[in-house]
Design an enzyme around this catalytic site. Structure first.
Site, mmCIF file in Angstrom:
data_model
loop_
_atom_site.group_PDB
_atom_site.id
_atom_site.type_symbol
_atom_site.label_atom_id
_atom_site.label_comp_id
_atom_site.label_asym_id
_atom_site.label_seq_id
_atom_site.Cartn_x
_atom_site.Cartn_y
_atom_site.Cartn_z
ATOM 1 N N LYS A 13 0.232 -1.284 2.818
ATOM 2 C CA LYS A 13 -0.155 -2.137 1.685
ATOM 3 C C LYS A 13 -0.986 -3.327 2.163
ATOM 4 O O LYS A 13 -2.019 -3.633 1.594
ATOM 5 C CB LYS A 13 1.087 -2.687 0.948
ATOM 6 N N ARG A 88 8.795 -6.461 -6.207
ATOM 7 C CA ARG A 88 9.622 -5.514 -5.466
ATOM 8 C C ARG A 88 10.867 -5.115 -6.252
ATOM 9 O O ARG A 88 11.654 -4.314 -5.757
ATOM 10 C CB ARG A 88 10.058 -6.152 -4.151
ATOM 11 N N ARG A 127 3.868 -1.566 14.774
ATOM 12 C CA ARG A 127 3.156 -2.682 14.139
ATOM 13 C C ARG A 127 3.253 -3.922 15.017
ATOM 14 O O ARG A 127 4.319 -4.250 15.534
ATOM 15 C CB ARG A 127 3.738 -2.967 12.755
ATOM 16 N N ARG A 160 7.583 -7.936 14.657
ATOM 17 C CA ARG A 160 8.382 -8.727 13.705
ATOM 18 C C ARG A 160 9.859 -8.401 13.872
ATOM 19 O O ARG A 160 10.218 -7.255 14.103
ATOM 20 C CB ARG A 160 7.943 -8.390 12.269
ATOM 21 N N ARG A 171 15.556 -1.520 5.278
ATOM 22 C CA ARG A 171 14.458 -1.869 4.372
ATOM 23 C C ARG A 171 14.034 -0.646 3.558
ATOM 24 O O ARG A 171 13.672 -0.771 2.388
ATOM 25 C CB ARG A 171 13.278 -2.436 5.162
#
Ligand code: ADP
Ligand code: AMP
Length: 214
Positions: A13, A88, A127, A160, A171
């Site tokens: 996203k 969300r 990531r 992260r 998540r």
């Protein structure tokens, strides 16, 4: 043009929202980036958000909605924006809808970047994020020019805290329980568009541009 990016955490996203924002000269608004900036600056909001983010949970609607509505009321949003990571939950979407409705306005497109769960854990563990300017990379698919350093601002890149595999699984569960119902919500409004997020990032972007320029 008012666009919402939907999709699981790690679906791409943010990557696509930044490309959309650059092409159409509209602000890219990421509630996750706003929370991370507050954590970095040690604000009260940041400390509150961190309690939830570190566990892979959603920050409470009340807090998140306030921040988002303040942001979209700013002058640079008058010509539209691309929302990344908001809404969300259904209540978040309803509040946004009501706020826009009062202005006689509405969302133009909700773009679902579709990526199966199997691909997500791999994406997230690779990531790397710049906490200074918000840029994101992937160690294999989208590497920075110099390993571990942000191309944009030269800051060190980090994994992260919430991208560690055990948090990613949480998540994903939260996504399926609380965020996926938004697909039906926006489908009912006739603004849902779905793209195959397993393609390379330029092909995903081309699919999105084709939708926006149809
Ligand atoms: P989200 O904002 O949905 O959480 P990101 O845009 O941060 O996801 O992307 C998650 C990870 O996957 C990042 O490391 C990013 O560089 C990488 N990525 C994004 N799009 C693609 C793609 N089309 N193919 C492969 N990797 C991608
Ligand atoms: P993101 O950068 O979009 O992956 O968001 C990182 C984390 O910030 C999420 O896992 C949540 O804890 C929190 N967060 C971001 N946006 C929202 C939102 N709209 N509602 C609730 N929590 C959010």
């Amino acid at each position: 043009m008012k666009i919402i990016m939907l999709g699981a955490p790690g679906a791409g996203k943010g990557t696509q929202a930044k490309m959309i924002a650059a092409k159409y000269a509209i602000p890219h608004i990421s509630t996750g980036d706003i929370f991370r900036a507050n954590i970095k600056n040690g604000t009260e909001l940041g400390m509150e958000a961190k309690k939830y983010m570190d566990q892979g949970l959603l920050v409470p609607d009340e807090l998140t909605v306030r921040i988002l509505l303040d942001r979209v009321a700013q002058a640079d949003c008058a010509g539209g924006y691309v929302l990344d990571g908001f809404p969300r939950t259904i209540p978040q979407a309803q509040v946004l809808d009501e706020a826009l409705g009062k202005l006689g306005d509405s969302i133009d497109y909700a773009i679902d970047v579709n990526v199966p769960d199997e691909n997500i854990v791999k994406r997230m563990s690779g990531r790397r994020a710049c906490l200074t300017c918000g840029a994101t990379y992937h160690v294999e698919h989208i590497p920075p020019k110099k390993e571990g350093i942000c191309d944009n601002c030269g800051s060190p890149l980090v994994l992260r805290d919430d991208d560690k595999p055990e948090t990613v699984l949480n998540r994903l569960k939260v996504y399926h329980d609380q965020t996926q119902p938004l697909i039906d919500f926006y489908s009912a409004k006739g603004v849902l568009r779905t793209v195959d997020g397993t393609q390379g990032m330029d092909d995903v972007f081309a699919s999105i541009v084709a939708i926006l320029e149809k």
